[in-house]
Design a protein around this motif. Sequence first.
Motif, PDB file in Angstrom:
ATOM      1  N   ASN A 259     114.293  50.295  75.700  1.00  0.00           N
ATOM      2  CA  ASN A 259     113.387  50.893  76.276  1.00  0.00           C
ATOM      3  C   ASN A 259     112.185  51.109  75.580  1.00  0.00           C
ATOM      4  OD1 ASN A 259     115.146  51.226  78.594  1.00  0.00           O
ATOM      5  ND2 ASN A 259     115.525  53.642  78.432  1.00  0.00           N
ATOM      6  N   ALA A 260     111.998  51.580  74.361  1.00  0.00           N
ATOM      7  CA  ALA A 260     110.859  51.902  73.727  1.00  0.00           C
ATOM      8  C   ALA A 260     110.086  50.436  73.528  1.00  0.00           C
ATOM      9  CB  ALA A 260     111.211  52.435  72.341  1.00  0.00           C
ATOM     10  N   HIS A 261     110.852  49.486  73.243  1.00  0.00           N
ATOM     11  CA  HIS A 261     110.134  48.050  73.176  1.00  0.00           C
ATOM     12  C   HIS A 261     109.246  47.703  74.288  1.00  0.00           C
ATOM     13  CE1 HIS A 261     110.522  44.262  70.548  1.00  0.00           C
ATOM     14  NE2 HIS A 261     109.266  44.463  71.063  1.00  0.00           N
ATOM     15  N   THR A 262     110.082  47.870  75.378  1.00  0.00           N
ATOM     16  CA  THR A 262     109.258  47.507  76.642  1.00  0.00           C
ATOM     17  C   THR A 262     108.058  48.438  76.897  1.00  0.00           C
ATOM     18  OG1 THR A 262     111.668  46.837  77.609  1.00  0.00           O
ATOM     19  CG2 THR A 262     109.773  47.533  79.403  1.00  0.00           C
ATOM     20  N   ILE A 263     108.198  49.783  76.594  1.00  0.00           N
ATOM     21  CA  ILE A 263     107.058  50.599  76.927  1.00  0.00           C
ATOM     22  C   ILE A 263     105.887  50.213  75.870  1.00  0.00           C
ATOM     23  CG2 ILE A 263     106.258  52.919  76.875  1.00  0.00           C
ATOM     24  CD1 ILE A 263     108.864  53.742  77.882  1.00  0.00           C
ATOM     25  N   ALA A 264     106.252  49.894  74.637  1.00  0.00           N
ATOM     26  CA  ALA A 264     105.406  49.431  73.718  1.00  0.00           C
ATOM     27  C   ALA A 264     104.660  48.336  73.788  1.00  0.00           C
ATOM     28  CB  ALA A 264     105.909  49.523  72.344  1.00  0.00           C
ATOM     29  N   LEU A 370     110.479  55.103  83.564  1.00  0.00           N
ATOM     30  CA  LEU A 370     110.167  55.585  82.469  1.00  0.00           C
ATOM     31  C   LEU A 370     108.534  55.049  82.341  1.00  0.00           C
ATOM     32  CD1 LEU A 370     112.775  55.754  79.772  1.00  0.00           C
ATOM     33  CD2 LEU A 370     111.786  57.543  80.940  1.00  0.00           C
ATOM     34  N   LEU A 371     108.486  53.763  82.778  1.00  0.00           N
ATOM     35  CA  LEU A 371     107.326  53.051  82.275  1.00  0.00           C
ATOM     36  C   LEU A 371     106.292  53.566  83.774  1.00  0.00           C
ATOM     37  CD1 LEU A 371     105.569  50.840  80.923  1.00  0.00           C
ATOM     38  CD2 LEU A 371     107.049  49.102  82.555  1.00  0.00           C
ATOM     39  N   ALA A 372     106.817  53.662  84.863  1.00  0.00           N
ATOM     40  CA  ALA A 372     106.059  54.309  85.957  1.00  0.00           C
ATOM     41  C   ALA A 372     105.219  55.556  85.691  1.00  0.00           C
ATOM     42  CB  ALA A 372     107.088  54.195  87.310  1.00  0.00           C
ATOM     43  N   ASP A 373     106.305  56.273  84.990  1.00  0.00           N
ATOM     44  CA  ASP A 373     105.821  57.709  84.498  1.00  0.00           C
ATOM     45  C   ASP A 373     104.530  57.461  83.576  1.00  0.00           C
ATOM     46  OD1 ASP A 373     105.682  60.451  84.652  1.00  0.00           O
ATOM     47  OD2 ASP A 373     107.192  60.608  82.788  1.00  0.00           O
TER      48      ASP A 373
END
Length: 382
Positions: A259-264, A370-373
């Motif tokens: 998840n963190a990698h995707t958001i970063a 999470l990404l949308a937020d």
Amino acid sequence: MNDFSTRAIHAGQAFDPTTGAIIPPIYMSSTFVQDGIGGFRNGYEYARGGNPTRDSLQELLASLEGGSKAFSFASGLAAEDALLRSLLKTGDHVLMGNDVYGGTHRLVNRLFVPWGIELSTVEMSDADAVRAAIRPGKTRVLWLETPSNPLLKITDIEALAAIGHEAGVIVVVDNTFASPYLQQPLSLGADVVVHSATKYLGGHSDVLGGAVVVNDEELAEKVAFLQFGAGGVSSPMESWLTVRGIKTLAVRMDRHSENAHTIASALEGHPAIERVFYPGLESHPGHDIAARQMRDFGGMLSVALKGGPDAARRFAESTSLFQLAESLGGVESLISYPSEMTHASVKGTELAVPENVIRLSVGIESIGDLLADVLQALDPLS
């Protein structure tokens, strides 16, 4: 049991021989009956000195970090305090990174320095600077934190362990951000590992704890004495909750990291973002070292906002799934403003966190949500 995931579930977790309960019980007793004066049953006398539930956690922690002994404490700072008191005497020098966790720096600067301990900081990613900062005959502890909090700097553990050992220095690694699933500092040459077990080890934001893991028997005896003599031990309930959390550590860290990698990746290049601090990005200066010494890159990332402190504050107060709170490493996502929250104690010093930096503890919720937020909170700042 060689595989990490198997040991995380079974090490120190033999079923209860009395009832056959698959999960060992919580031993809430403060004292233990003796067979006679000095006749302790299985070595237990008084809960400060030993408790079966805490011992279960300690055996598990030692197994996961590859250490000979582990010690569980009431908090991460209690663990650090006991370790440092086991190692230091008046006149000794401690060398830390220039972005070490504010609470760790405060502990040494406010409690140990008045007792005659010397403290200095250095850029730990610069091996030559570290070598030059070591004071021959005086430096006792080289304190590494990788990835660091909150700027996610990466330290080459193997290289700095070698430098420290050349100078006769004890090398300590705070492994809280990585967890033993992603990184095992003892196998890379470190002497000691410390954890805030409150974070990824517990993993559910419902426990407070700390840990010290060592390989040296002499040091183990000193830490054991401080654990007993000063009494900053983890309670049976906290120990049991930490064990429960560790059972899912591997699967949680995989999801945190994904998840963190995707958001970063999504935030790198975003018009409102000046910089993304995440070692999984190839643009990160410590990416290659992290890829070599870590299984994956973890669930923590930070961002610097182009709009400065005002934009950072607005961003931190505009998310919904990412809840504004201190701490990290739980299954839920958290957002914080380090300058005024987790690192307020070092504001105005060389360790001060830039006021446009926001730290994200990325949880294991749906990545789409999470990404949308995050993006909706950034949109007004673009």
